[in-house]
Design a protein around this motif. Sequence first.
Motif, mmCIF file in Angstrom:
data_model
loop_
_atom_site.group_PDB
_atom_site.id
_atom_site.type_symbol
_atom_site.label_atom_id
_atom_site.label_comp_id
_atom_site.label_asym_id
_atom_site.label_seq_id
_atom_site.Cartn_x
_atom_site.Cartn_y
_atom_site.Cartn_z
ATOM 1 N N LEU A 15 61.811 -0.828 -18.796
ATOM 2 C CA LEU A 15 60.390 0.093 -18.786
ATOM 3 C C LEU A 15 59.324 -0.755 -18.219
ATOM 4 N N LYS A 16 58.296 -0.527 -17.406
ATOM 5 C CA LYS A 16 57.441 -1.384 -17.272
ATOM 6 C C LYS A 16 56.115 -0.738 -16.822
ATOM 7 N N GLY A 17 55.070 -1.004 -17.487
ATOM 8 C CA GLY A 17 53.778 -0.171 -17.297
ATOM 9 C C GLY A 17 52.915 -1.247 -16.825
ATOM 10 N N THR A 18 52.148 -0.774 -15.486
ATOM 11 C CA THR A 18 51.291 -1.712 -14.894
ATOM 12 C C THR A 18 49.982 -1.104 -14.594
ATOM 13 N N GLY A 19 48.882 -1.700 -15.266
ATOM 14 C CA GLY A 19 47.450 -1.282 -14.687
ATOM 15 C C GLY A 19 47.122 -0.010 -15.541
ATOM 16 N N LEU A 20 47.541 0.252 -16.755
ATOM 17 C CA LEU A 20 47.251 1.795 -17.196
ATOM 18 C C LEU A 20 46.025 1.915 -17.808
ATOM 19 N N LYS A 21 45.348 3.212 -17.271
ATOM 20 C CA LYS A 21 44.202 3.275 -17.656
ATOM 21 C C LYS A 21 43.867 4.783 -18.056
ATOM 22 N N LYS A 22 43.279 4.856 -19.323
ATOM 23 C CA LYS A 22 43.060 6.452 -19.631
ATOM 24 C C LYS A 22 41.738 6.642 -20.528
ATOM 25 N N THR A 23 40.890 7.326 -19.665
ATOM 26 C CA THR A 23 39.368 7.649 -20.390
ATOM 27 C C THR A 23 39.626 9.109 -20.583
ATOM 28 N N PHE A 24 39.135 9.472 -21.920
ATOM 29 C CA PHE A 24 38.947 10.720 -22.145
ATOM 30 C C PHE A 24 37.600 11.399 -21.589
ATOM 31 N N ALA A 25 37.527 11.948 -20.733
ATOM 32 C CA ALA A 25 36.379 12.248 -19.750
ATOM 33 C C ALA A 25 35.110 12.792 -20.482
ATOM 34 N N ALA A 26 33.820 12.393 -20.200
ATOM 35 C CA ALA A 26 32.816 13.143 -20.587
ATOM 36 C C ALA A 26 32.925 14.589 -20.095
ATOM 37 N N ARG A 27 32.592 15.400 -21.203
ATOM 38 C CA ARG A 27 32.655 16.808 -20.950
ATOM 39 C C ARG A 27 31.345 17.451 -20.780
ATOM 40 N N GLY A 28 31.336 18.693 -20.157
ATOM 41 C CA GLY A 28 30.020 19.428 -20.257
ATOM 42 C C GLY A 28 29.314 19.180 -18.849
ATOM 43 N N GLY A 29 28.344 20.251 -19.009
ATOM 44 C CA GLY A 29 27.245 20.380 -17.840
ATOM 45 C C GLY A 29 26.181 21.266 -18.255
ATOM 46 N N GLN A 59 56.030 -4.999 -20.261
ATOM 47 C CA GLN A 59 57.539 -4.957 -19.860
ATOM 48 C C GLN A 59 58.266 -4.733 -21.142
ATOM 49 N N LEU A 60 59.486 -3.657 -21.001
ATOM 50 C CA LEU A 60 60.316 -3.590 -22.099
ATOM 51 C C LEU A 60 61.693 -3.889 -21.338
ATOM 52 N N HIS A 61 62.414 -5.099 -22.096
ATOM 53 C CA HIS A 61 63.735 -5.217 -21.533
ATOM 54 C C HIS A 61 64.697 -4.560 -22.152
ATOM 55 N N GLN A 62 65.668 -4.546 -21.629
ATOM 56 C CA GLN A 62 66.976 -3.749 -22.134
ATOM 57 C C GLN A 62 67.148 -4.294 -23.503
ATOM 58 N N GLY A 63 67.528 -3.273 -24.752
ATOM 59 C CA GLY A 63 67.967 -3.858 -25.882
ATOM 60 C C GLY A 63 67.031 -4.374 -26.903
ATOM 61 N N GLU A 64 65.688 -4.356 -26.479
ATOM 62 C CA GLU A 64 64.665 -5.079 -26.696
ATOM 63 C C GLU A 64 63.624 -4.289 -27.861
ATOM 64 N N SER A 72 51.556 5.571 -26.122
ATOM 65 C CA SER A 72 52.889 6.138 -26.310
ATOM 66 C C SER A 72 52.999 7.402 -25.626
ATOM 67 N N ARG A 73 51.876 8.161 -25.574
ATOM 68 C CA ARG A 73 51.803 9.284 -24.953
ATOM 69 C C ARG A 73 51.867 9.243 -23.252
ATOM 70 N N ILE A 74 51.038 8.360 -22.931
ATOM 71 C CA ILE A 74 51.166 7.916 -21.519
ATOM 72 C C ILE A 74 52.386 7.658 -20.877
ATOM 73 N N VAL A 75 53.221 6.624 -21.665
ATOM 74 C CA VAL A 75 54.506 6.389 -21.122
ATOM 75 C C VAL A 75 55.469 7.494 -21.129
ATOM 76 N N VAL A 95 54.099 3.847 -14.597
ATOM 77 C CA VAL A 95 55.062 3.276 -15.586
ATOM 78 C C VAL A 95 56.338 3.448 -14.804
ATOM 79 N N GLU A 96 56.896 2.342 -14.546
ATOM 80 C CA GLU A 96 58.101 2.420 -13.655
ATOM 81 C C GLU A 96 59.520 2.319 -14.661
ATOM 82 N N MET A 97 60.389 2.963 -14.369
ATOM 83 C CA MET A 97 61.567 3.183 -15.192
ATOM 84 C C MET A 97 62.861 2.977 -14.172
ATOM 85 N N ASP A 98 63.397 1.879 -14.008
ATOM 86 C CA ASP A 98 64.653 1.902 -13.029
ATOM 87 C C ASP A 98 63.910 1.758 -11.727
#
Lengths: 329, 547
Positions: B280-294, B312-317, B333-336, B347-350
């Motif tokens: 499992l490999k995560g690259t450049g993950l970004k999460k912003t809880f957006a400003a709401r409203g108007g 990076q998460l290796h096999q058996g690790e 954990s929720r993004i992954v 988020v790459e898996m295989d």
Amino acid sequence: MRFPFPPILIYALRRLLQAVPVVILIMIGTFLLLKLAPGDTVDALVGDMGGADADFIARLRAEYGLDQPVWVQLWRYMTKLATFDFGWSFVYEQPVSTVLMDRLGTTLLLMATSLSIAFTVGTALGAIAARRAYSATDNLISVLGLVFYATPSFFLSLMMMLLFSVKLGWLPVGGIKTIAGFYTGWDHVIDVAKHLIMPTAALSLIYLSFYLRLMRASVLEVADLDYVRTARAKGAGEMRLMIHHIMRNALLPVVTLLGLQFSTVLGGSVVVETIFTLPGLGQLAYQAVVQRDMNTLMGIIFLCALIVVVVNFLTDLLYARLDSRIELA
Amino acid sequence: MTDTPPILQIRDLKIALPKGADRPFALEGLDLTINPGEIVCLVGESGSGKSLCAGAIMRLLPEPHVHVAGGAIRFMGDELLAKTETEMRGIRGEDIAMIFQEPMTALNPQKTVGWQLDEVLRLHTKMNKAERKARAIEMLTRVHIPDPASAYNAYPHQISGGQRQRVMIAQALSLSPKLIIADEPTTALDVTTQLQILKLIRELQEQEGAGVLFITHDFGVVAEIADKVAVLCRGEMVEQGPAKEVLNNPQHAYTRALIGAVPALTPPPVKPVTKAPVVLKGTGLKKTFAARGGLLSGKRKAVTAVKDLTFQLHQGETLGVVGESGSGKTTVSRIVTRLLECDAGKVEMDGKDLLACSPAELRAMRKHIQMVFQDPMASLNPRKRVVDLIAQGPIVHGVDPDKARADARRLLELVELSPAAANRFPHEFSGGQRQRIGIARALALEPKVIVADEPVSALDVSVQAQVLKLLADLRDRLNLSLLFVTHDLRVAAQLCDRIIVMQKGEIVEHGLTAEIFASPQHPYTRNLLSSIPGRDWTPPSFRPDAA
């Protein structure tokens, strides 16, 4: 701050803007629903007259604009409504707004008194029942609440009439005032109050049981919360706990119900006003449906929609005042 | 100490439970003495009756269901059990004060901090309004709240959890009580905040010379603060003595078992996992809880939960994600697992990007990555039988229902539950057993990766140790890869091969657990490590057969 206005005004303005589409949707929806019902004003008028020839009926229809397709009628009505013109009541031969304003006072008076009695007495009884949970007092209060809740309001009204007006002769049977009394000043107020006792009781008893049950559950729940325990550990007495720590928090769900119920009370007042022949909006609505008085009916619905929107706004304001965690935005 | 009379003396205290409870007495024959200036820790697992002991001293038990059935509680020589309710009201808050566990719920949400501090003074003193306010602000200053004057006017929801606990302490200490009862006061707080609060309690208690009854389940906290320790096991006191004695040389088997279950701060031996393939490999993950409203609704500020995260998460690790609340570790954990859509990154898996999958592809991918949740009470559907809970996943993915149910029973054995558990409902199990069910449910799809979000933080230490052991065991047997989110560095040290330390949505440090624990580079990591309660105390190890 970008705005020089106080935030409460901005909030009110936004709520007003939000209310416009709601009211428009309600009006369009009810207009179309009413058009689905068989028969129109002309049928009702002609029926009252005992029949007329087809030519006359057609001319009457053209005069009232009822010969147009539904969407044209809807468009005409909505454009007039946009200028707050409710049209003409062909049954009362008066502008609808005049008819409505005559009746509004009575209904508002009935609703306001019933709801405030139901709310204050209901929450007070509920709080008492909760503080003495599972005792004889609690059982008595809860059983009474259940009885009121289970009794239909028309039945309650008729039974009260039978007892207090017919058998005991203490209270007037119906109407809003003694017709030949011509009372003025305080005499008038007392006269109206006497006429309102039974309708108010009939209307409020059912809602009272709602508040009672909700308040009882709410107080029982809040009384178990951590901050009540904290206050107890500070050495606060039971009275203090009740007033400062329990009641304020327990009232929140009850206030939500209060706002929601305002609209159902409007519906409930139809039955009560009709039974006690009170000249209010409920009775007017009932007659308008029977007589297919479209304009009057739409006017009533518009008014009710406005009342509900305004009451919901006031409830939200009250809620924000009661619960410091809520910020109006 | 012998010439001053003890502040609190409990003799042979018995607290009766209502009929139908699991045992007739919540506490049976408790003896406890607290001298002035002493901190006595009452330790036990959930259900040991330790909180009821506090309730009995305050005379705030939920009577008549739970009541004192015998014994004596002497406070400054006076028998508390003989006092009337009015006399007790005078004592509560003034002579005996209490600090509660949940700073979130222990303050009235509708009253300002100032009002609540004011209430104690109004109830017990004749000070006028100005004096009371001055005293309240003085107390807020003493508990080191930044800007006491503005905190005085704030509502509890406007200040942080740690500050709320400071307010609780200020409230408890404002009348210089002779006895302070602290019921798990730091359990709900982050480690760094916990250490500050423990230091604060210590500092104020030394200034006032008060006695403290400190209730906790955490031996790390005990090592940090206690003078004396009493250990409770199912209502019976099994051991009592000076803290050093009990911590380093426990006599009773139960105490040994408890201390043995405390995860030591020694990381596992380094495994050559980094040579294993990356699953499992995560690259450049970004999460912003957006400003709401108007125009038509309220406005809310944007919150960046995760910014530019790569791992990076290796096999058996086992990769640990550690950080304090608000650091963004749960968001990771929720993004992954794509329970939360993220703004940017992969988020790459295989070799396949999970975040770019179509809904149908995603459903197929889901079986490779499964989750174990924090709260074993809330994460299992209460209306389904255990066997159905476990078999549900495979059935959804097209396995024959009968076979799936048979597999589910086999899995129960794997997580060390009896096969008879299969036909029961979740509420019939204890917290630890439920978490085992949660693990079995995650394993049912034979995933390559398991994401565990604080899986043991709701459990008692001894149960926690068992569940951790089970996880480590399963990982090794099934060659699983674990992404393990935790706030507890002791737990991370037990299980994780590598850890990443997060602060405010960013990785501040990553590397082998052993290396990070031995020589943390980033000041935040150093701060975290030095805040672990009882870090200077190494739990003595016992062979399991000795316990």
